[in-house]
Design a protein around this motif. Structure first.
Motif: not given
Length: 103
Positions: A17-19, A21-22
């Motif tokens: 999920s962080p990737t 989002y980025s």
């Protein structure tokens, strides 16, 4: 060993999920890196869930083998059809209640 299941897809999505989002919102990382991270997360989560399933199945079969069988001769090997028929009692079979005089 079932690696691709709904739980592993959700786990892969949580791991990446962080990737995601980025890559999709801030556009600081390429989309291909987010896809690779998602696929790797699905693989890792699927293997972890398969190992957990194997441990729980092995534990359940071990406990089932160690469980003692019932020794009660009235329960062991009987079925409901083996029981003798029960004759229902009716009001005609019961004695009538007599009124008792007070002293």
């Amino acid at each position: 060993m079932n690696i691709l299941r709904p739980g592993s897809v959700v786990g892969g999505l949580l791991l990446s999920s962080p990737t995601m989002y980025s890559a999709l919102i801030t556009e600081t990382i390429g989309v291909d890196a987010a896809i690779y991270r998602f696929l790797f997360g699905v693989l890792v989560t699927g293997v972890a869930l398969s190992i957990l399933d194997a441990i729980t199945v092995a534990y359940a079969t071990k406990n089932e083998a160690e469980r003692p069988k019932p020794v009660n001769p009235y329960i062991q090997g009987r079925r409901a059809t083996d029981a003798p028929p029960v004759v229902p009692t009716t009001a005609m079979d019961m004695p009538a209640l007599e009124p008792v005089a007070l002293p």
